[in-house]
Design a protein around this motif. Structure first.
Motif, PDB file in Angstrom:
ATOM      1  N   LEU A  78     106.430 -65.341  18.591  1.00  0.00           N
ATOM      2  CA  LEU A  78     106.200 -64.754  19.904  1.00  0.00           C
ATOM      3  C   LEU A  78     105.291 -65.667  20.709  1.00  0.00           C
ATOM      4  O   LEU A  78     104.186 -66.000  20.278  1.00  0.00           O
ATOM      5  CB  LEU A  78     105.550 -63.375  19.758  1.00  0.00           C
ATOM      6  N   VAL A  79     105.773 -66.064  21.864  1.00  0.00           N
ATOM      7  CA  VAL A  79     105.013 -66.964  22.729  1.00  0.00           C
ATOM      8  C   VAL A  79     104.559 -66.174  23.950  1.00  0.00           C
ATOM      9  O   VAL A  79     105.372 -65.553  24.650  1.00  0.00           O
ATOM     10  CB  VAL A  79     105.863 -68.168  23.162  1.00  0.00           C
ATOM     11  N   VAL A  80     103.259 -66.158  24.200  1.00  0.00           N
ATOM     12  CA  VAL A  80     102.687 -65.431  25.327  1.00  0.00           C
ATOM     13  C   VAL A  80     102.346 -66.407  26.438  1.00  0.00           C
ATOM     14  O   VAL A  80     101.728 -67.447  26.208  1.00  0.00           O
ATOM     15  CB  VAL A  80     101.425 -64.659  24.897  1.00  0.00           C
ATOM     16  N   ASN A  81     102.785 -66.064  27.632  1.00  0.00           N
ATOM     17  CA  ASN A  81     102.432 -66.856  28.805  1.00  0.00           C
ATOM     18  C   ASN A  81     101.023 -66.417  29.238  1.00  0.00           C
ATOM     19  O   ASN A  81     100.845 -65.424  29.968  1.00  0.00           O
ATOM     20  CB  ASN A  81     103.446 -66.611  29.929  1.00  0.00           C
ATOM     21  N   GLU A  82     100.042 -67.152  28.752  1.00  0.00           N
ATOM     22  CA  GLU A  82      98.641 -66.759  28.976  1.00  0.00           C
ATOM     23  C   GLU A  82      98.293 -66.701  30.462  1.00  0.00           C
ATOM     24  O   GLU A  82      97.559 -65.813  30.905  1.00  0.00           O
ATOM     25  CB  GLU A  82      97.712 -67.734  28.254  1.00  0.00           C
ATOM     26  N   ALA A  83      98.786 -67.614  31.228  1.00  0.00           N
ATOM     27  CA  ALA A  83      98.474 -67.640  32.670  1.00  0.00           C
ATOM     28  C   ALA A  83      99.021 -66.405  33.366  1.00  0.00           C
ATOM     29  O   ALA A  83      98.338 -65.767  34.201  1.00  0.00           O
ATOM     30  CB  ALA A  83      99.038 -68.910  33.301  1.00  0.00           C
ATOM     31  N   ALA A  84     100.265 -66.036  33.037  1.00  0.00           N
ATOM     32  CA  ALA A  84     100.865 -64.846  33.657  1.00  0.00           C
ATOM     33  C   ALA A  84     100.132 -63.578  33.230  1.00  0.00           C
ATOM     34  O   ALA A  84      99.897 -62.666  34.048  1.00  0.00           O
ATOM     35  CB  ALA A  84     102.343 -64.766  33.298  1.00  0.00           C
ATOM     36  N   LEU A  85      99.773 -63.487  31.934  1.00  0.00           N
ATOM     37  CA  LEU A  85      99.040 -62.327  31.443  1.00  0.00           C
ATOM     38  C   LEU A  85      97.684 -62.189  32.144  1.00  0.00           C
ATOM     39  O   LEU A  85      97.286 -61.088  32.571  1.00  0.00           O
ATOM     40  CB  LEU A  85      98.846 -62.436  29.931  1.00  0.00           C
ATOM     41  N   GLN A  86      96.993 -63.311  32.303  1.00  0.00           N
ATOM     42  CA  GLN A  86      95.683 -63.268  32.947  1.00  0.00           C
ATOM     43  C   GLN A  86      95.812 -62.860  34.408  1.00  0.00           C
ATOM     44  O   GLN A  86      94.966 -62.127  34.956  1.00  0.00           O
ATOM     45  CB  GLN A  86      94.996 -64.627  32.826  1.00  0.00           C
TER      46      GLN A  86
END
Length: 295
Positions: A78-86
């Motif tokens: 599972l890869v999380v788009n950290e920028a989008a989540l933030q």
């Protein structure tokens, strides 16, 4: 190494962990050595090594090389788009009490487009190196099989070429032994031809006619062509016995065979010699056809 054919097919398969692969090699006639590679996406780094191994074993032919790699099972992460989540969390913080915190759940975040995604997990460098080493080992196995098939076909071609060279030698000997080439036969033929000319035109100078006839007979002599044909026969046998890639040089000799035979046919004044010359041309054409398959 024995002469090889340029035609052949080989396949090899392998597997390791969750990877399965297959090599297919096809070889056909060609003026030089030409490779057409079909490697799967992500395997371009193997191209230079593949070409190196092919060039080390083959010298002529159009060779098609295809590699397929499949996965027996998926290894997902599972890869999380950290920028989008933030950005989502920052927006929630700015909105404060204007949004219902209860609706911003973990499942809701995962469902948002661009926040998280599953993808094939990246292998370690060590795993990739081990896999590639095993894949290339199977390429060597396919090459062994291809060369074995080309060698087997080469043996069959060499056997045919040997019989054709024997036939060329026999026909050359037939021409050399033809009785019309004996000095007595040549002298009788010249005397008869001069006599007919003198009878038809009494004013012609006998001595001049005989001189011209002798000159024509000298130009029509076939000994040089016969000697060269015999020399080419020996050269062809030596090339085949020497082994290795010899198709180009044999093709040159076939051209020389044809050149001498054409000269013999143009000079011939005997039915038997002409017939042998025409049969020679047929055998030489068949000889050249076989050579086109030889490396």
């Amino acid at each position: 190494m024995k002469p090889q054919s340029m035609t052949g097919f080989a396949r090899s398969d392998g597997h390791w962990q969750r990877y399965r692969w297959s090599w297919e090699l096809r070889s056909v006639n060609g003026k030089g050595l030409d490779f057409r590679l079909r490697l799967p996406q992500g395997s371009d780094h193997l191209e230079s090594e593949v070409r190196k191994r092919l060039s080390g074993r083959l010298s002529r032919g159009n060779v098609q090389v295809a590699l397929s790699i499949t996965l027996s099972e998926s290894k997902l992460e599972l890869v999380v788009n950290e920028a989008a989540l933030q950005a989502i969390l920052d927006l929630k913080a700015r909105l404060g009490d204007r949004v219902d915190d209860g609706k911003l759940t973990f499942e809701g975040l995962l469902g948002m487009r661009g926040i998280a995604d599953f993808r094939e997990a990246e292998e370690s460098e060590e795993t990739i190196e081990t896999r590639d080493r095993m894949i290339l080992a199977d390429l060597d196995l396919a090459l062994d099989r291809l060369c074995a098939m080309r060698a087997d076909e080469g043996d069959k071609i060499v056997a045919v070429l040997g019989r054709q060279i024997d036939r060329i030698e026999t026909l050359t000997a037939t021409i050399a032994a033809d009785p019309t080439r004996e000095p007595a036969a040549i002298a009788a033929r010249l005397a008869e031809q001069v006599s007919r000319l003198v009878e038809a035109s009494p004013a012609l100078d006998d001595s001049r006619l005989y001189a011209e006839a002798v000159l024509l007979a000298t130009k029509a002599d076939l000994q040089e062509e016969i000697d060269r044909l015999n020399a080419h026969v020996e050269a062809a046998r030596a090339l085949i016995a020497q082994g290795g890639p010899c198709g180009r040089r044999l093709d040159f000799l076939a051209q020389e065979f044809n050149r001498e035979t054409n000269t013999i046919c143009s000079k011939s004044n005997a039915v038997a010699v002409t017939a042998a010359g025409l049969e020679l041309k047929t055998v030489i054409d068949q000889f050249r056809e076989q050579i086109q398959n030889l490396e």
